[in-house]
Scaffold this motif. Structure first.
Motif, PDB file in Angstrom:
ATOM      1  N   ARG A   1     125.059  -5.305  56.264  1.00 30.93           N
ATOM      2  CA  ARG A   1     124.482  -3.964  56.279  1.00 30.93           C
ATOM      3  C   ARG A   1     124.221  -3.549  57.718  1.00 30.93           C
ATOM      4  NH1 ARG A   1     126.430  -3.643  52.038  1.00 30.93           N
ATOM      5  NH2 ARG A   1     125.396  -3.734  50.002  1.00 30.93           N
TER       6      ARG A   1
ATOM      7  N   ARG B   1     111.706  -2.466  60.719  1.00 29.44           N
ATOM      8  CA  ARG B   1     112.819  -1.664  60.180  1.00 29.44           C
ATOM      9  C   ARG B   1     113.755  -2.528  59.351  1.00 29.44           C
ATOM     10  NH1 ARG B   1     113.890   3.356  62.701  1.00 29.44           N
ATOM     11  NH2 ARG B   1     115.612   3.475  61.215  1.00 29.44           N
TER      12      ARG B   1
ATOM     13  N   ALA C   1     111.994  -3.322  56.047  1.00 28.55           N
ATOM     14  CA  ALA C   1     111.999  -2.148  55.173  1.00 28.55           C
ATOM     15  C   ALA C   1     113.362  -1.955  54.510  1.00 28.55           C
ATOM     16  CB  ALA C   1     111.611  -0.903  55.970  1.00 28.55           C
ATOM     17  N   ALA C   2     114.414  -2.331  55.243  1.00 34.51           N
ATOM     18  CA  ALA C   2     115.767  -2.176  54.689  1.00 34.51           C
ATOM     19  C   ALA C   2     116.096  -3.245  53.652  1.00 34.51           C
ATOM     20  CB  ALA C   2     116.795  -2.205  55.820  1.00 34.51           C
TER      21      ALA C   2
ATOM     22  N   VAL D   1     114.234  -4.808  51.544  1.00 32.27           N
ATOM     23  CA  VAL D   1     113.572  -4.685  50.242  1.00 32.27           C
ATOM     24  C   VAL D   1     114.330  -3.749  49.311  1.00 32.27           C
ATOM     25  CG1 VAL D   1     111.304  -5.213  51.197  1.00 32.27           C
ATOM     26  CG2 VAL D   1     112.031  -2.829  51.030  1.00 32.27           C
ATOM     27  N   THR D   2     115.251  -2.936  49.859  1.00 31.60           N
ATOM     28  CA  THR D   2     116.054  -2.050  49.011  1.00 31.60           C
ATOM     29  C   THR D   2     117.290  -2.747  48.465  1.00 31.60           C
ATOM     30  OG1 THR D   2     117.392  -1.198  50.854  1.00 31.60           O
ATOM     31  CG2 THR D   2     115.283  -0.109  50.415  1.00 31.60           C
ATOM     32  N   GLU D   3     117.571  -3.965  48.923  1.00 31.41           N
ATOM     33  CA  GLU D   3     118.732  -4.701  48.461  1.00 31.41           C
ATOM     34  C   GLU D   3     118.414  -5.439  47.157  1.00 31.41           C
ATOM     35  OE1 GLU D   3     121.786  -4.734  49.835  1.00 31.41           O
ATOM     36  OE2 GLU D   3     121.189  -3.391  51.466  1.00 31.41           O
ATOM     37  N   ALA D   4     119.455  -5.653  46.367  1.00 31.59           N
ATOM     38  CA  ALA D   4     119.271  -6.328  45.079  1.00 31.59           C
ATOM     39  C   ALA D   4     119.040  -7.822  45.238  1.00 31.59           C
ATOM     40  CB  ALA D   4     120.480  -6.071  44.187  1.00 31.59           C
TER      41      ALA D   4
ATOM     42  N   ASP E   1     118.396 -11.218  48.373  1.00 31.19           N
ATOM     43  CA  ASP E   1     118.109 -11.534  49.771  1.00 31.19           C
ATOM     44  C   ASP E   1     119.322 -12.113  50.494  1.00 31.19           C
ATOM     45  OD1 ASP E   1     118.271 -14.052  48.670  1.00 31.19           O
ATOM     46  OD2 ASP E   1     116.327 -14.743  49.400  1.00 31.19           O
TER      47      ASP E   1
END
Length: 331
Positions: free
Chosen positions: A200, A106, A109-110, A112-115, A117
């Protein structure tokens, strides 16, 4: 087929012979395919090390076991683990807590949506009480932290379930090692991390946090002063107004806690510290201590659960009034 990024879970361990197997087995149960475990025993006298040796020998995932020949504290153990870690992403968990099976997947998966690392992930938790009852862990005060949250962390306006912290190796390298002069790791590290990265929050329980009477969370003798040292080193020079507010709030919260516990020795130390800083008599701390004592008496008479239920009901009743005031202000 390209392998997914490697994730390392670091486990600083001390005096958790009764629970460390549950912790490691929860890491084995992760549904993420590219995992590594790095554990460090901090000279536990209770058999924790022998259990870790046995589990390292039969671990289905790569597992590195480090040993401190003398007790060096959680910060030193974490530094050793992270130095040995091979993962692109790192999670940290105390040896008496547990991950739920989707914790790593989880989080990955979260991210990879961030601009970038450079982000600090954390999640909700399930609290495992000493009587075995599991409840969703949502502290009665504060809020989940999401965004750029240095001020919220400094002022204690939010909360982080420490075993749910998950971040990239790049972030750990940028923040730097844990301060080994401190008896606990989280506040100092979070303040430093929050200056360079957003936080986050995943509002799904991904960990089980155990109520424990021992281990890393109960090093008492130096914690009193360490909190003020952390605020001084991170805020005083560059953010003096925030430092003053954070210090005042910490003193009042400590005074309430000491009053509730009837700990007059620690309360006198706190008041002496405040008088030296302000050169004035700290009546506010005595008032906070008396309020804490009244709460302690109430808990002793009617029980912790009843007090918590009453506070919860009062907060729910107060929410419509606060919402109405905000609407009136906006109009």
């Amino acid at each position: 087929m390209i392998d997914p990024p490697r994730v390392t879970i670091v486990v600083p361990a001390y005096n958790h012979a009764d629970h460390v197997a549950d912790c490691i087995e929860s890491l084995w149960a992760q549904d993420y395919p590219n995992l590594e475990i790095v554990a460090c025993d901090d000279a536990s006298p209770d058999g924790t090390l022998a259990i870790l040796h046995d589990m390292a020998d039969r671990s289905p995932v790569p597992m590195i076991l480090l040993e401190n020949v003398s007790n060096k504290g959680v910060c030193a153990s974490l530094n050793r683990c992270i130095a040995a870690a091979d993962g692109d992403w790192i999670g940290m968990i105390a040896s008496d807590d547990m991950y739920l099976p989707t914790f790593v997947s989880r989080n990955m998966a979260a991210v990879v949506t961030e601009a970038t690392d450079m982000v600090c992930m954390q999640s909700a938790a399930i609290r495992l009480r000493r009587d075995g009852v599991r409840i969703r862990h949502r502290p009665p005060f504060g809020k989940p932290l999401d965004g750029w949250v240095m001020e919220d962390i400094a002022l204690g306006r939010g909360w982080i379930n420490a075993p749910s912290f998950f971040a990239s190796r790049s972030l750990f390298d940028a923040v730097g090692p844990f301060d080994e002069s401190l008896t606990y790791e989280d506040l100092d590290f979070y303040l430093r991390a929050s200056r360079i990265a957003p936080f986050r929050f995943l509002d799904t329980p991904l960990i089980i946090k155990r109520d424990s009477a021992g281990g890393l969370g109960h090093v008492i003798t130096q914690r009193f002063e360490d909190g003020f040292r952390i605020l001084d080193k991170n805020l005083r020079a560059e953010f003096p107004e925030l430092w003053l507010r954070a210090t005042d709030l910490r003193e009042r919260r400590l005074a309430r806690g000491f009053g509730r516990q009837g700990d007059l020795t620690s309360l006198r130390r706190l008041i002496g510290r405040d008088r030296e800083r302000r050169r004035a008599y700290p009546w506010s701390l005595w008032i906070a201590a008396m309020l804490g004592a009244m709460t302690g008496i109430g808990v002793a008479i009617v029980g912790r659960g009843t007090i918590g239920h009453v506070l919860h009901r009062l907060r729910r009743l107060a929410r419509p009034a606060r919402s109405q005031r905000r609407c009136e202000t906006s109009t």
